[in-house]
Design a protein around this motif. Sequence first.
Motif, PDB file in Angstrom:
ATOM      1  N   GLY A 137      81.060 100.687  30.721  1.00 18.06           N
ATOM      2  CA  GLY A 137      80.143 101.056  29.655  1.00 18.06           C
ATOM      3  C   GLY A 137      80.233 100.114  28.464  1.00 18.06           C
ATOM      4  N   LEU A 138      81.435  99.717  28.106  1.00 10.81           N
ATOM      5  CA  LEU A 138      81.602  98.775  27.001  1.00 10.81           C
ATOM      6  C   LEU A 138      80.969  97.427  27.311  1.00 10.81           C
ATOM      7  N   MET A 152      74.352  88.839  12.063  1.00  5.75           N
ATOM      8  CA  MET A 152      74.414  89.590  10.807  1.00  5.75           C
ATOM      9  C   MET A 152      75.814  89.594  10.213  1.00  5.75           C
ATOM     10  N   GLY A 153      76.752  88.904  10.878  1.00  4.34           N
ATOM     11  CA  GLY A 153      78.099  88.770  10.347  1.00  4.34           C
ATOM     12  C   GLY A 153      79.031  89.908  10.677  1.00  4.34           C
ATOM     13  N   ALA A 154      78.692  90.735  11.661  1.00 12.69           N
ATOM     14  CA  ALA A 154      79.543  91.858  12.019  1.00 12.69           C
ATOM     15  C   ALA A 154      80.777  91.365  12.779  1.00 12.69           C
ATOM     16  N   SER A 155      81.935  91.903  12.434  1.00 11.58           N
ATOM     17  CA  SER A 155      83.168  91.552  13.134  1.00 11.58           C
ATOM     18  C   SER A 155      83.206  92.222  14.500  1.00 11.58           C
ATOM     19  N   PHE A 156      84.205  91.867  15.295  1.00 14.56           N
ATOM     20  CA  PHE A 156      84.324  92.472  16.627  1.00 14.56           C
ATOM     21  C   PHE A 156      84.520  93.971  16.520  1.00 14.56           C
ATOM     22  N   TRP A 157      85.362  94.420  15.591  1.00  8.84           N
ATOM     23  CA  TRP A 157      85.656  95.842  15.478  1.00  8.84           C
ATOM     24  C   TRP A 157      84.444  96.606  14.960  1.00  8.84           C
ATOM     25  N   THR A 158      83.631  95.969  14.104  1.00  7.86           N
ATOM     26  CA  THR A 158      82.396  96.606  13.648  1.00  7.86           C
ATOM     27  C   THR A 158      81.408  96.748  14.797  1.00  7.86           C
ATOM     28  N   GLN A 161      82.600  99.533  17.068  1.00  7.05           N
ATOM     29  CA  GLN A 161      82.388 100.870  16.532  1.00  7.05           C
ATOM     30  C   GLN A 161      80.915 101.277  16.510  1.00  7.05           C
ATOM     31  N   LEU A 162      80.044 100.368  16.119  1.00  5.32           N
ATOM     32  CA  LEU A 162      78.644 100.708  15.900  1.00  5.32           C
ATOM     33  C   LEU A 162      77.744 100.429  17.096  1.00  5.32           C
ATOM     34  N   LEU A 163      78.195  99.593  18.021  1.00  6.02           N
ATOM     35  CA  LEU A 163      77.328  99.185  19.116  1.00  6.02           C
ATOM     36  C   LEU A 163      77.911  99.523  20.484  1.00  6.02           C
ATOM     37  N   HIS A 164      79.095  99.013  20.771  1.00  6.81           N
ATOM     38  CA  HIS A 164      79.633  99.130  22.128  1.00  6.81           C
ATOM     39  C   HIS A 164      80.085 100.548  22.455  1.00  6.81           C
ATOM     40  N   LEU A 165      80.790 101.197  21.522  1.00  4.50           N
ATOM     41  CA  LEU A 165      81.266 102.556  21.816  1.00  4.50           C
ATOM     42  C   LEU A 165      80.124 103.560  21.994  1.00  4.50           C
TER      43      LEU A 165
END
Length: 259
Positions: A137-138, A152-158, A161-165
């Motif tokens: 799923g990820l 947009m400058g989002a980090s991996f953890w962002t 949290q907001l997309l992959h999960l």
Amino acid sequence: MRRNGAVAAALVLFLAGWEAACRLGSVPAFLLPAPTGIAAAVAANFPLLLHHGLVTLEEIALGVAGAVTAAVPLALGMFARPSLERGLTPFLVTSQAIPVFALAPILVFWLGYGMAGKVLVAGLVIFFPITVALLDGLKSCDPDLDDLFVLMGASFWTRLQLLHLPQALPWFLSGLRIGVTVSTIGAVIGEWVGAQEGLGYLMLQGNARLRTDLVFACVAVLSAMGLGLWLGIGAIEKRILAWRVASGRDVQTTRRYPL
């Protein structure tokens, strides 16, 4: 509604055919009890089945909790580090190739005849489908969306949290739904190897006394338990992912899991 009615009708026909075969074929009850005999055994031994069923259910619940606690960090780690995925995948696949019957005696020998060994066996059965489903799923996220977040400058953890999960949540719940259904297998196998309580232990006692009706009663309770867990996770899935069903994005999942 029509589909549920068809399932109920098929079940009634199956039980009626089973009953007729046992009665008209004069099948001995110690070989194959009729459905009415199994129902009578459930009613007559209900307090005993309830006691041992609650023990098995507790083992399953603890096994599910342990499997989720281990599977989620592992899947996240393998997603974050592809080299970790390449290194651990052969071990995960190999662990599933080993029969549970071969591991259960060793685990019981190490952990004793208490609940810990049965919980671990149940957790091992559940662990693999949850890990693989969450990892897939990820990795299933639209690469264009991922590129947009990067621009947009989002980090991996962002992004995680907001997309992959959120994207992986339906996969995770599907893996959990499958895992809890087969969790009864691990718990019962652990009880067969060595236990003093649980439905697996009660099945062995009934088999030793040629109480086939009691064995089938245990099987019926286990089947109801597995179906209840399946429906329970399905209800949670529909509530959490109501937006997917409402938007029509969950049509494929609905078709795969009609219950």
